[in-house]
Motif scaffolding. Structure first.
Motif, PDB file in Angstrom:
ATOM      1  N   LYS A 113       0.840  -1.191   0.000  1.00  0.00           N
ATOM      2  CA  LYS A 113       0.000   0.000   0.000  1.00  0.00           C
ATOM      3  C   LYS A 113       0.879   1.247   0.000  1.00  0.00           C
ATOM      4  N   GLY A 114       0.549   2.211  -0.865  1.00  0.00           N
ATOM      5  CA  GLY A 114       1.303   3.459  -0.966  1.00  0.00           C
ATOM      6  C   GLY A 114       2.390   3.432  -2.025  1.00  0.00           C
ATOM      7  N   GLU A 115       2.776   2.246  -2.480  1.00  0.00           N
ATOM      8  CA  GLU A 115       3.805   2.153  -3.523  1.00  0.00           C
ATOM      9  C   GLU A 115       3.167   2.326  -4.895  1.00  0.00           C
ATOM     10  N   GLN A 116       4.010   2.655  -5.861  1.00  0.00           N
ATOM     11  CA  GLN A 116       3.540   2.871  -7.230  1.00  0.00           C
ATOM     12  C   GLN A 116       3.668   1.587  -8.035  1.00  0.00           C
ATOM     13  N   VAL A 117       2.672   1.355  -8.868  1.00  0.00           N
ATOM     14  CA  VAL A 117       2.735   0.274  -9.849  1.00  0.00           C
ATOM     15  C   VAL A 117       2.808   0.938 -11.215  1.00  0.00           C
ATOM     16  N   TYR A 118       3.814   0.562 -11.970  1.00  0.00           N
ATOM     17  CA  TYR A 118       3.922   1.034 -13.354  1.00  0.00           C
ATOM     18  C   TYR A 118       4.364  -0.145 -14.200  1.00  0.00           C
ATOM     19  N   TYR A 119       3.629  -0.400 -15.261  1.00  0.00           N
ATOM     20  CA  TYR A 119       3.994  -1.471 -16.182  1.00  0.00           C
ATOM     21  C   TYR A 119       3.922  -0.922 -17.596  1.00  0.00           C
ATOM     22  N   ALA A 120       4.974  -1.146 -18.348  1.00  0.00           N
ATOM     23  CA  ALA A 120       5.003  -0.808 -19.766  1.00  0.00           C
ATOM     24  C   ALA A 120       5.599  -2.013 -20.483  1.00  0.00           C
ATOM     25  N   GLY A 121       4.804  -2.643 -21.302  1.00  0.00           N
ATOM     26  CA  GLY A 121       5.294  -3.817 -22.005  1.00  0.00           C
ATOM     27  C   GLY A 121       4.168  -4.603 -22.633  1.00  0.00           C
ATOM     28  N   PRO A 122       4.505  -5.795 -23.104  1.00  0.00           N
ATOM     29  CA  PRO A 122       3.507  -6.588 -23.818  1.00  0.00           C
ATOM     30  C   PRO A 122       2.566  -7.335 -22.873  1.00  0.00           C
ATOM     31  N   VAL A 123       1.372  -7.550 -23.356  1.00  0.00           N
ATOM     32  CA  VAL A 123       0.435  -8.473 -22.731  1.00  0.00           C
ATOM     33  C   VAL A 123       0.064  -9.492 -23.797  1.00  0.00           C
ATOM     34  N   ASN A 124       0.110 -10.736 -23.414  1.00  0.00           N
ATOM     35  CA  ASN A 124      -0.216 -11.800 -24.361  1.00  0.00           C
ATOM     36  C   ASN A 124      -1.727 -11.945 -24.457  1.00  0.00           C
ATOM     37  N   ASN A 125      -2.219 -11.927 -25.651  1.00  0.00           N
ATOM     38  CA  ASN A 125      -3.634 -12.132 -25.915  1.00  0.00           C
ATOM     39  C   ASN A 125      -3.753 -12.729 -27.308  1.00  0.00           C
ATOM     40  N   PRO A 126      -4.849 -13.402 -27.576  1.00  0.00           N
ATOM     41  CA  PRO A 126      -5.005 -13.931 -28.937  1.00  0.00           C
ATOM     42  C   PRO A 126      -5.185 -12.782 -29.922  1.00  0.00           C
ATOM     43  N   GLY A 127      -4.458 -12.783 -31.011  1.00  0.00           N
ATOM     44  CA  GLY A 127      -4.649 -11.760 -32.034  1.00  0.00           C
ATOM     45  C   GLY A 127      -5.985 -11.993 -32.727  1.00  0.00           C
ATOM     46  N   PHE A 128      -6.706 -10.929 -32.988  1.00  0.00           N
ATOM     47  CA  PHE A 128      -7.988 -11.058 -33.677  1.00  0.00           C
ATOM     48  C   PHE A 128      -8.399  -9.712 -34.257  1.00  0.00           C
ATOM     49  N   ILE A 129      -9.366  -9.752 -35.144  1.00  0.00           N
ATOM     50  CA  ILE A 129      -9.924  -8.543 -35.735  1.00  0.00           C
ATOM     51  C   ILE A 129     -11.158  -8.159 -34.912  1.00  0.00           C
ATOM     52  N   VAL A 130     -11.220  -6.906 -34.480  1.00  0.00           N
ATOM     53  CA  VAL A 130     -12.359  -6.427 -33.701  1.00  0.00           C
ATOM     54  C   VAL A 130     -13.510  -6.160 -34.669  1.00  0.00           C
ATOM     55  N   PRO A 131     -14.653  -6.836 -34.489  1.00  0.00           N
ATOM     56  CA  PRO A 131     -15.792  -6.581 -35.378  1.00  0.00           C
ATOM     57  C   PRO A 131     -16.331  -5.168 -35.186  1.00  0.00           C
ATOM     58  N   GLU A 132     -16.929  -4.618 -36.229  1.00  0.00           N
ATOM     59  CA  GLU A 132     -17.523  -3.286 -36.126  1.00  0.00           C
ATOM     60  C   GLU A 132     -18.593  -3.277 -35.057  1.00  0.00           C
ATOM     61  N   GLY A 133     -18.668  -2.162 -34.333  1.00  0.00           N
ATOM     62  CA  GLY A 133     -19.685  -2.024 -33.310  1.00  0.00           C
ATOM     63  C   GLY A 133     -19.161  -1.281 -32.102  1.00  0.00           C
ATOM     64  N   GLU A 134     -20.017  -1.182 -31.091  1.00  0.00           N
ATOM     65  CA  GLU A 134     -19.655  -0.544 -29.837  1.00  0.00           C
ATOM     66  C   GLU A 134     -19.787  -1.573 -28.727  1.00  0.00           C
ATOM     67  N   TYR A 135     -18.766  -1.654 -27.886  1.00  0.00           N
ATOM     68  CA  TYR A 135     -18.706  -2.656 -26.832  1.00  0.00           C
ATOM     69  C   TYR A 135     -18.438  -1.975 -25.493  1.00  0.00           C
ATOM     70  N   GLN A 136     -19.022  -2.522 -24.439  1.00  0.00           N
ATOM     71  CA  GLN A 136     -18.734  -2.067 -23.088  1.00  0.00           C
ATOM     72  C   GLN A 136     -17.842  -3.126 -22.443  1.00  0.00           C
ATOM     73  N   VAL A 137     -16.831  -2.659 -21.738  1.00  0.00           N
ATOM     74  CA  VAL A 137     -15.894  -3.566 -21.085  1.00  0.00           C
ATOM     75  C   VAL A 137     -15.798  -3.164 -19.621  1.00  0.00           C
ATOM     76  N   LEU A 138     -15.996  -4.124 -18.738  1.00  0.00           N
ATOM     77  CA  LEU A 138     -15.843  -3.902 -17.308  1.00  0.00           C
ATOM     78  C   LEU A 138     -14.558  -4.592 -16.876  1.00  0.00           C
ATOM     79  N   LEU A 139     -13.633  -3.826 -16.324  1.00  0.00           N
ATOM     80  CA  LEU A 139     -12.325  -4.348 -15.922  1.00  0.00           C
ATOM     81  C   LEU A 139     -12.165  -4.175 -14.423  1.00  0.00           C
ATOM     82  N   GLU A 140     -11.600  -5.204 -13.768  1.00  0.00           N
ATOM     83  CA  GLU A 140     -11.412  -5.120 -12.332  1.00  0.00           C
ATOM     84  C   GLU A 140     -10.134  -5.849 -11.918  1.00  0.00           C
ATOM     85  N   LEU A 141      -9.303  -5.158 -11.150  1.00  0.00           N
ATOM     86  CA  LEU A 141      -8.130  -5.750 -10.514  1.00  0.00           C
ATOM     87  C   LEU A 141      -8.415  -5.809  -9.019  1.00  0.00           C
TER      88      LEU A 141
END
Length: 159
Positions: A113-141
């Motif tokens: 608690k109180g320390e800084q988190v900084y990450y700059a780099g790659p995240v592995n995910n499957p490559g894909f084409i995003v279909p046309e449209g609008e999407y809502q994304v809920l993210l939680e750590l």
């Protein structure tokens, strides 16, 4: 007078951000190549920084991101949940252990608690084409005690 004091106390407890209905600003994580990703912190006490280096409808399998925040909780263990919705219907739910006690994957695992988190780099995910449209994304750590470390409501617009 006691009624007024009780009302003010209730108001303060229900409106921790000052009661003006202020929300964190909407940030642009990326905008280019027919893709726009906007996000807003859903944590009432803290905003954070996030960006995506390559913004394209064709998501690469090693996507470079930048993420930074000051911890309000220790992260001995850290978990990431994502929910993807379109037109109110869920199309994807995913959970990923970012930091596990016996197998830290990133240098910020174990920060306090109180320390800084900084990450700059790659995240592995499957490559894909995003279909046309609008999407809502809920993210939680969240950490091993299920305390929220960061959360965001994001909108992905692909044209």
């Amino acid at each position: 007078m006691q009624g007024l004091t009780a009302a003010l106390l209730a108001w303060a407890l229900l409106h921790p951000g000052g009661g003006g209905g202020e929300a964190w600003p909407t940030h642009t994580a990326c905008r280019d190549g027919g893709l726009e990703v906007l996000y807003q912190s859903c944590d009432p006490l803290q905003d954070f920084g996030f960006s995506i280096d390559q913004c394209s409808k064709q998501l690469k399998s090693n996507l470079n991101i930048r993420f930074g925040l000051i911890l309000r909780e220790d992260i001995k263990e850290l978990f990431f949940d994502i929910a993807l919705l379109t037109k109110g219907s869920s199309i994807l739910n995913f959970s990923y252990p970012v930091c596990e006690g016996d197998q830290p994957k990133f240098s910020f695992c174990g920060r306090r608690k109180g320390e800084q988190v900084y990450y700059a780099g790659p995240v592995n995910n499957p490559g894909f084409i995003v279909p046309e449209g609008e999407y809502q994304v809920l993210l939680e750590l969240y950490n091993e005690n299920h305390s929220i470390v960061a959360c965001a409501n994001a909108t992905v617009i692909c044209s």
